[in-house]
Design a protein around this motif. Structure first.
Motif, mmCIF file in Angstrom:
data_model
loop_
_atom_site.group_PDB
_atom_site.id
_atom_site.type_symbol
_atom_site.label_atom_id
_atom_site.label_comp_id
_atom_site.label_asym_id
_atom_site.label_seq_id
_atom_site.Cartn_x
_atom_site.Cartn_y
_atom_site.Cartn_z
ATOM 1 N N ALA A 170 57.016 50.471 60.722
ATOM 2 C CA ALA A 170 55.688 50.756 60.171
ATOM 3 C C ALA A 170 55.788 51.223 58.724
ATOM 4 O O ALA A 170 55.022 50.788 57.858
ATOM 5 C CB ALA A 170 54.979 51.808 61.015
ATOM 6 N N VAL A 171 56.737 52.079 58.439
ATOM 7 C CA VAL A 171 56.902 52.584 57.075
ATOM 8 C C VAL A 171 57.392 51.471 56.152
ATOM 9 O O VAL A 171 56.849 51.259 55.064
ATOM 10 C CB VAL A 171 57.871 53.787 57.054
ATOM 11 N N VAL A 172 58.405 50.735 56.581
ATOM 12 C CA VAL A 172 58.996 49.704 55.726
ATOM 13 C C VAL A 172 58.032 48.544 55.503
ATOM 14 O O VAL A 172 57.831 48.109 54.363
ATOM 15 C CB VAL A 172 60.330 49.202 56.319
ATOM 16 N N TRP A 173 57.421 48.024 56.551
ATOM 17 C CA TRP A 173 56.551 46.862 56.392
ATOM 18 C C TRP A 173 55.299 47.191 55.598
ATOM 19 O O TRP A 173 54.803 46.353 54.848
ATOM 20 C CB TRP A 173 56.195 46.253 57.748
ATOM 21 N N THR A 174 54.786 48.403 55.741
ATOM 22 C CA THR A 174 53.638 48.803 54.927
ATOM 23 C C THR A 174 54.014 48.766 53.449
ATOM 24 O O THR A 174 53.272 48.216 52.622
ATOM 25 C CB THR A 174 53.162 50.210 55.320
ATOM 26 N N GLY A 175 55.155 49.322 53.119
ATOM 27 C CA GLY A 175 55.617 49.289 51.728
ATOM 28 C C GLY A 175 55.865 47.879 51.235
ATOM 29 O O GLY A 175 55.507 47.534 50.104
ATOM 30 N N VAL A 176 56.474 47.046 52.064
ATOM 31 C CA VAL A 176 56.769 45.666 51.668
ATOM 32 C C VAL A 176 55.479 44.900 51.375
ATOM 33 O O VAL A 176 55.362 44.216 50.352
ATOM 34 C CB VAL A 176 57.590 44.940 52.761
ATOM 35 N N PHE A 177 54.486 45.027 52.247
ATOM 36 C CA PHE A 177 53.233 44.313 52.022
ATOM 37 C C PHE A 177 52.484 44.851 50.812
ATOM 38 O O PHE A 177 51.917 44.078 50.039
ATOM 39 C CB PHE A 177 52.342 44.359 53.266
ATOM 40 N N LEU A 178 52.463 46.159 50.622
ATOM 41 C CA LEU A 178 51.774 46.717 49.464
ATOM 42 C C LEU A 178 52.446 46.317 48.155
ATOM 43 O O LEU A 178 51.773 45.976 47.182
ATOM 44 C CB LEU A 178 51.694 48.238 49.581
ATOM 45 N N LYS B 156 67.005 51.637 45.512
ATOM 46 C CA LYS B 156 67.107 53.095 45.432
ATOM 47 C C LYS B 156 66.017 53.759 46.265
ATOM 48 O O LYS B 156 66.279 54.753 46.951
ATOM 49 C CB LYS B 156 67.025 53.566 43.975
ATOM 50 N N ALA B 157 64.806 53.218 46.229
ATOM 51 C CA ALA B 157 63.718 53.779 47.033
ATOM 52 C C ALA B 157 64.038 53.684 48.522
ATOM 53 O O ALA B 157 63.808 54.623 49.292
ATOM 54 C CB ALA B 157 62.413 53.069 46.716
ATOM 55 N N TYR B 158 64.580 52.538 48.933
ATOM 56 C CA TYR B 158 64.980 52.358 50.331
ATOM 57 C C TYR B 158 66.048 53.367 50.728
ATOM 58 O O TYR B 158 65.964 54.009 51.775
ATOM 59 C CB TYR B 158 65.485 50.933 50.547
ATOM 60 N N LEU B 159 67.064 53.532 49.896
ATOM 61 C CA LEU B 159 68.159 54.435 50.213
ATOM 62 C C LEU B 159 67.689 55.885 50.278
ATOM 63 O O LEU B 159 68.108 56.641 51.173
ATOM 64 C CB LEU B 159 69.280 54.279 49.187
ATOM 65 N N ILE B 160 66.818 56.274 49.373
ATOM 66 C CA ILE B 160 66.279 57.636 49.402
ATOM 67 C C ILE B 160 65.474 57.852 50.673
ATOM 68 O O ILE B 160 65.608 58.886 51.346
ATOM 69 C CB ILE B 160 65.433 57.900 48.145
ATOM 70 N N THR B 161 64.639 56.884 51.024
ATOM 71 C CA THR B 161 63.839 57.006 52.247
ATOM 72 C C THR B 161 64.735 57.032 53.476
ATOM 73 O O THR B 161 64.531 57.838 54.384
ATOM 74 C CB THR B 161 62.849 55.834 52.355
ATOM 75 N N TRP B 162 65.724 56.174 53.526
ATOM 76 C CA TRP B 162 66.599 56.070 54.683
ATOM 77 C C TRP B 162 67.430 57.335 54.887
ATOM 78 O O TRP B 162 67.529 57.848 55.994
ATOM 79 C CB TRP B 162 67.515 54.860 54.518
ATOM 80 N N ALA B 163 68.004 57.862 53.809
ATOM 81 C CA ALA B 163 68.931 58.981 53.946
ATOM 82 C C ALA B 163 68.245 60.337 53.851
ATOM 83 O O ALA B 163 68.424 61.186 54.722
ATOM 84 C CB ALA B 163 70.026 58.875 52.881
ATOM 85 N N PHE B 164 67.465 60.549 52.790
ATOM 86 C CA PHE B 164 66.931 61.881 52.544
ATOM 87 C C PHE B 164 65.641 62.175 53.296
ATOM 88 O O PHE B 164 65.286 63.331 53.488
ATOM 89 C CB PHE B 164 66.734 62.110 51.048
ATOM 90 N N MET B 165 64.932 61.133 53.710
ATOM 91 C CA MET B 165 63.735 61.343 54.520
ATOM 92 C C MET B 165 64.043 61.128 56.003
ATOM 93 O O MET B 165 63.140 61.076 56.827
ATOM 94 C CB MET B 165 62.606 60.431 54.048
ATOM 95 N N HIS B 166 65.324 60.966 56.324
ATOM 96 C CA HIS B 166 65.835 60.902 57.689
ATOM 97 C C HIS B 166 65.237 59.772 58.516
ATOM 98 O O HIS B 166 65.057 59.901 59.724
ATOM 99 C CB HIS B 166 65.629 62.239 58.404
ATOM 100 N N MET B 167 64.948 58.640 57.869
ATOM 101 C CA MET B 167 64.415 57.502 58.606
ATOM 102 C C MET B 167 65.467 56.877 59.517
ATOM 103 O O MET B 167 65.118 56.212 60.483
ATOM 104 C CB MET B 167 63.877 56.444 57.641
#
Length: 121
Positions: free
Chosen positions: A85-93, A64-75
């Protein structure tokens, strides 16, 4: 810099929003139903110190976090480098947080089970 997205008419943008809303609603309903029912085989089966039900919740929440970021944050319209950069930072954290929680949680569990552990130097 963001790519200049193809101009979409208001109908397709609204359709996109409603489709993402429908997907998020279905995933949330599945989470709620699993949380209420708590199937016995998912609660009793463990994988890496947690029940399968907890892993399902984690995976669905990340989706759900991925989908919200992808669609509503226009990634989806951003450059490949920014998306990575956005995805890998989140994955590592998130991976680091899971490692710390599982490691420290297991230690605290062992302390409660076996009493205080002391080291004699």
């Amino acid at each position: 810099m963001a790519h200049d997205a193809t101009h979409q008419d208001d109908g397709s943008a609204a359709k996109r929003i409603w489709s993402v809303f429908a997907i998020l609603s279905v995933v949330t309903i599945v989470e709620v139903v699993l949380g209420i029912i708590k199937p016995e085989f998912l609660v009793e089966t463990t994988f890496i110190y947690m029940s399968l039900l907890n892993w399902i919740f984690i995976v669905l929440t990340l989706y759900k976090a991925y989908l919200i970021t992808w669609a509503f944050m226009h990634m989806e319209h951003e450059s490949k480098g920014l998306r990575r950069a956005v995805v890998w930072t989140g994955v590592f954290l998130i991976s680091y947080l899971l490692f710390i929680l599982l490691t420290e949680g297991d230690y605290v569990y062992e302390v409660y089970q076996n009493g205080q552990m002391t080291w004699d130097f």
